[in-house]
Scaffold this motif. Structure first.
Motif, PDB file in Angstrom:
ATOM      1  N   TYR A  95       0.834  -1.233   0.021  1.00  0.00           N
ATOM      2  CA  TYR A  95      -0.036  -0.009   0.119  1.00  0.00           C
ATOM      3  C   TYR A  95       0.758   1.266  -0.203  1.00  0.00           C
ATOM      4  O   TYR A  95       0.244   2.341  -0.078  1.00  0.00           O
ATOM      5  CB  TYR A  95      -0.886  -0.026   1.102  1.00  0.00           C
ATOM      6  N   GLY A  96       1.946   1.207   0.088  1.00  0.00           N
ATOM      7  CA  GLY A  96       2.916   2.186   0.005  1.00  0.00           C
ATOM      8  C   GLY A  96       3.173   2.885   1.505  1.00  0.00           C
ATOM      9  O   GLY A  96       2.404   2.560   2.306  1.00  0.00           O
ATOM     10  N   LYS A  97       4.138   4.059   1.477  1.00  0.00           N
ATOM     11  CA  LYS A  97       4.289   4.585   2.760  1.00  0.00           C
ATOM     12  C   LYS A  97       3.300   5.671   2.897  1.00  0.00           C
ATOM     13  O   LYS A  97       2.647   6.198   2.239  1.00  0.00           O
ATOM     14  CB  LYS A  97       5.752   5.224   2.539  1.00  0.00           C
ATOM     15  N   PRO A  98       3.228   6.053   4.366  1.00  0.00           N
ATOM     16  CA  PRO A  98       2.323   7.276   4.703  1.00  0.00           C
ATOM     17  C   PRO A  98       2.891   8.584   4.259  1.00  0.00           C
ATOM     18  O   PRO A  98       3.885   8.810   3.784  1.00  0.00           O
ATOM     19  CB  PRO A  98       2.282   7.274   6.353  1.00  0.00           C
ATOM     20  N   GLN A  99       1.419   9.384   4.036  1.00  0.00           N
ATOM     21  CA  GLN A  99       1.997  10.697   3.306  1.00  0.00           C
ATOM     22  C   GLN A  99       2.894  11.365   4.453  1.00  0.00           C
ATOM     23  O   GLN A  99       2.456  11.289   5.650  1.00  0.00           O
ATOM     24  CB  GLN A  99       0.848  11.480   2.927  1.00  0.00           C
ATOM     25  N   GLY A 100       3.869  11.910   3.925  1.00  0.00           N
ATOM     26  CA  GLY A 100       4.729  12.626   4.963  1.00  0.00           C
ATOM     27  C   GLY A 100       5.687  12.047   5.548  1.00  0.00           C
ATOM     28  O   GLY A 100       6.470  12.323   6.682  1.00  0.00           O
ATOM     29  N   GLY A 101       6.021  10.614   5.221  1.00  0.00           N
ATOM     30  CA  GLY A 101       6.854   9.817   5.814  1.00  0.00           C
ATOM     31  C   GLY A 101       6.414   9.031   7.067  1.00  0.00           C
ATOM     32  O   GLY A 101       5.264   9.380   7.572  1.00  0.00           O
ATOM     33  N   SER A 102       6.833   7.979   7.228  1.00  0.00           N
ATOM     34  CA  SER A 102       6.345   6.998   8.579  1.00  0.00           C
ATOM     35  C   SER A 102       6.898   7.752   9.731  1.00  0.00           C
ATOM     36  O   SER A 102       7.921   8.180  10.027  1.00  0.00           O
ATOM     37  CB  SER A 102       7.284   5.878   8.321  1.00  0.00           C
ATOM     38  N   VAL A 103       5.804   8.041  10.831  1.00  0.00           N
ATOM     39  CA  VAL A 103       6.329   8.650  11.915  1.00  0.00           C
ATOM     40  C   VAL A 103       6.133   7.781  13.250  1.00  0.00           C
ATOM     41  O   VAL A 103       6.518   8.446  14.163  1.00  0.00           O
ATOM     42  CB  VAL A 103       5.178  10.034  12.065  1.00  0.00           C
ATOM     43  N   ALA A 104       5.759   6.510  13.161  1.00  0.00           N
ATOM     44  CA  ALA A 104       5.303   5.980  14.513  1.00  0.00           C
ATOM     45  C   ALA A 104       5.810   4.465  14.197  1.00  0.00           C
ATOM     46  O   ALA A 104       4.897   3.468  14.592  1.00  0.00           O
ATOM     47  CB  ALA A 104       4.091   5.968  14.935  1.00  0.00           C
ATOM     48  N   ILE A 105       6.890   3.763  13.458  1.00  0.00           N
ATOM     49  CA  ILE A 105       7.098   2.727  13.351  1.00  0.00           C
ATOM     50  C   ILE A 105       7.587   2.126  14.540  1.00  0.00           C
ATOM     51  O   ILE A 105       7.213   1.067  15.020  1.00  0.00           O
ATOM     52  CB  ILE A 105       8.445   2.647  12.454  1.00  0.00           C
ATOM     53  N   GLN A 106       8.292   2.725  15.556  1.00  0.00           N
ATOM     54  CA  GLN A 106       8.995   2.185  16.793  1.00  0.00           C
ATOM     55  C   GLN A 106       8.107   2.507  18.015  1.00  0.00           C
ATOM     56  O   GLN A 106       8.550   2.817  19.055  1.00  0.00           O
ATOM     57  CB  GLN A 106      10.323   2.912  17.117  1.00  0.00           C
ATOM     58  N   LEU A 107       6.683   2.047  17.784  1.00  0.00           N
ATOM     59  CA  LEU A 107       5.867   2.043  19.021  1.00  0.00           C
ATOM     60  C   LEU A 107       6.152   0.860  20.006  1.00  0.00           C
ATOM     61  O   LEU A 107       6.096  -0.350  19.608  1.00  0.00           O
ATOM     62  CB  LEU A 107       4.364   1.973  18.677  1.00  0.00           C
ATOM     63  N   PRO A 108       6.539   1.133  20.996  1.00  0.00           N
ATOM     64  CA  PRO A 108       6.669  -0.137  22.127  1.00  0.00           C
ATOM     65  C   PRO A 108       5.452  -0.829  22.481  1.00  0.00           C
ATOM     66  O   PRO A 108       4.800  -0.275  22.668  1.00  0.00           O
ATOM     67  CB  PRO A 108       7.453   0.568  23.231  1.00  0.00           C
ATOM     68  N   GLY A 109       5.416  -2.168  22.688  1.00  0.00           N
ATOM     69  CA  GLY A 109       4.405  -2.827  23.246  1.00  0.00           C
ATOM     70  C   GLY A 109       4.012  -2.287  24.432  1.00  0.00           C
ATOM     71  O   GLY A 109       2.748  -2.493  24.797  1.00  0.00           O
ATOM     72  N   LYS A 110       4.875  -1.726  25.303  1.00  0.00           N
ATOM     73  CA  LYS A 110       4.302  -1.418  26.793  1.00  0.00           C
ATOM     74  C   LYS A 110       3.202  -0.389  26.709  1.00  0.00           C
ATOM     75  O   LYS A 110       2.567  -0.217  27.711  1.00  0.00           O
ATOM     76  CB  LYS A 110       5.603  -0.749  27.561  1.00  0.00           C
TER      77      LYS A 110
END
Length: 497
Positions: free
Chosen positions: A284-299
């Motif tokens: 589906y492609g990357k989000p508009q404006g670039g990826s901003v929340a890839i490193q969301l921790p599971g906690k």
């Protein structure tokens, strides 16, 4: 999806004390092998129906593939660790093609953009992805022992997890309209075939179907939990995993991937692995404006029940305000208000509405029909067929645009300017939505404001357009940021990201 491997469960204590030959009879060994063969066939490691004379070499190769995907020592032997892995609760979707897709993604990392483009074309097989980026979902039901607001919060967060790293956007559809993706809790056999029947706690916890069907099913009898204070299977992780399948993602053999066959544990590490992100962006492609929340921790996702607005825990004010503040709407005219309360005779689910600032007449659109009201009374004796004038069927939104003194209809990536006091499209229209700088496609409503701006709505977001410049100058969440919408308490303290 499948019945648990009960024989394996009974055999494990014996296997832990010694080898297969030393502690089990030949008959028990044969039973264990048959159970293992059924497991390997069910989850795609033996692609054809298991023959009675399955060769040792083929069986060993299937065991090796399963051990590779499960991050076990690769021996090709049905040892205690492999048997133990087969009994763990897991996703009921087969692991077919996961290794091949993973290999392509890894190759693309080293082969450059050209290889990545070729991979994208191969990966998007018919029925394996949605051919749109704006998807609706519905939570059909939920486990009785969990509070509904907590489950809905977990569902919303699970969808947001994928939209944060891709071009996809999701919204919860009202109960009266169809939804692209449906999430349902079932007990036992639920018309998916006996191989997909749920069997209570343990075994397969859930399964899902690729985009062509758009469904995810969960075992209603499982001991689900959305709180760190309760024991049970974490429902959020299972939701996020199965939603990945409804988007077209296969199982991943990558270490610590959310899309691994055995559900990830919440911890301090990133919830999505690099392979999860590559997989969804490949479709589906990357989000508009670039990826901003890839490193969301599971906690961040350990206690959804604490967000229940009906429990007085002091962490989140109780949500107040009209019902529309917590959902989406189909059309907007002058103020947020149910249409049938003022304009009797309108059908439900009007798709677009606008009020003329010249005459004060209200126009409503649905399908190929349109209505015109002066105050609460209809101007036309019956709805008109507006298709003849070149108007689009099923418009997304309507707007009276003061600088032109005309009604404008929006549909997808185009807009239509209507002739004055008529249902005829002006010459040289439709035109592309790029004329309205920054306004997204598939808006659900548009409204001119006294300050000279125009507010466009889609789902829970808005865009403010400068009429003179025809350029969007601001955006945000309308319920929380536009006080005149009457939703002062909506989303208070409830933002997940």
């Amino acid at each position: 999806m499948a019945a648990r491997v009960s024989l394996l469960l009974r055999a494990l204590p014996l296997l832990l004390w010694g080898g297969l030959d030393a502690q089990l009879s030949e008959r028990r060994g044969q039973e264990l092998r048959r159970e293992a063969e059924a497991f390997l066939e069910k989850y795609g490691y033996l692609s054809e129906q298991v023959p009675k004379d399955l060769t040792a070499a083929r069986f060993g190769n299937a065991i090796r593939e399963f051990q590779r995907v499960s991050q076990l020592p690769i021996s090709g032997v049905l040892d205690p660790a492999t048997l133990r892995q087969m009994t763990r609760p897991r996703c009921g979707v087969a692991d077919t093609d996961g290794q091949a897709a993973w290999t392509k993604r890894v190759s693309a990392l080293f082969a450059g953009r050209r290889a990545k483009m070729r991979r994208k074309k191969r990966f998007a097989k018919q029925g394996s992805k949605w051919y749109k980026q704006h998807l609706s979902y519905r939570l059909v039901n939920w486990p009785q022992h969990l509070p509904e607001p907590a489950v809905r919060g977990a569902v919303r967060a699970a969808f947001q997890l994928w939209s944060n790293v891709s071009a996809l956007e999701f919204w919860e559809a009202p109960a009266t309209v169809p939804a692209d993706i449906r999430l349902t809790f079932f007990q036992g056999d639920h018309n998916d075939g006996l191989g997909n029947a749920f069997d209570g706690p343990g075994g397969a916890l859930a399964h899902a179907f690729l985009p062509r069907r758009g469904e995810a099913h969960f075992d209603r009898d499982e001991r689900w939990s959305l709180s760190r204070r309760r024991r049970g299977r974490n429902l959020f992780v299972v939701l996020a995993h199965e939603i990945g399948h409804t988007l077209g993602l296969r199982h991943s053999p990558a270490p610590r991937a959310l899309m691994a066959p055995y559900y990830k544990r919440l911890g301090r590490d990133a919830l999505l692995s690099w392979d999860d992100v590559l997989a969804v962006q490949g479709l589906y492609g990357k989000p508009q404006g670039g990826s901003v929340a890839i490193q969301l921790p599971g906690k961040l996702f350990t206690d959804f029940e604490a967000w229940d607005p009906h429990r007085p825990q002091g962490r989140r004010p109780e949500i107040q305000g009209p019902k529309y503040c917590h959902s989406s709407f189909d059309a907007i005219t002058v103020e947020p208000r149910p249409l049938q309360e003022r304009w009797a005779g309108l059908p439900p689910h009007i798709e677009a509405a606008a009020v003329s600032l010249d005459s004060g007449d209200f126009y409503f659109f649905k399908g190929s029909r349109c209505w015109r009201f002066r105050g609460p009374k209809p101007v036309w004796g019956s709805p008109q067929l507006c298709r003849a004038g070149g108007l689009p069927r099923h418009p997304d939104a309507a707007l009276f645009f003061p600088p032109l003194g005309r009604l404008i209809l929006f549909k997808g990536a185009r807009y239509y300017v209507l002739a004055r006091d008529g249902l005829q499209v002006e010459p040289y229209y439709p035109r592309g939505l790029k004329d309205w700088g920054g306004v997204p496609e598939e808006v659900s409503g548009a409204l001119p404001r006294p300050d000279g701006s125009v507010i466009f709505f889609r789902d829970d977001h808005y865009w403010r357009l400068d009429q003179a410049r025809l350029q969007a100058t601001a955006s945000g969440r309308w319920a929380a940021e536009l006080p005149w919408m009457g939703c002062w308490h909506a989303n208070s303290g409830g933002a997940l990201f």
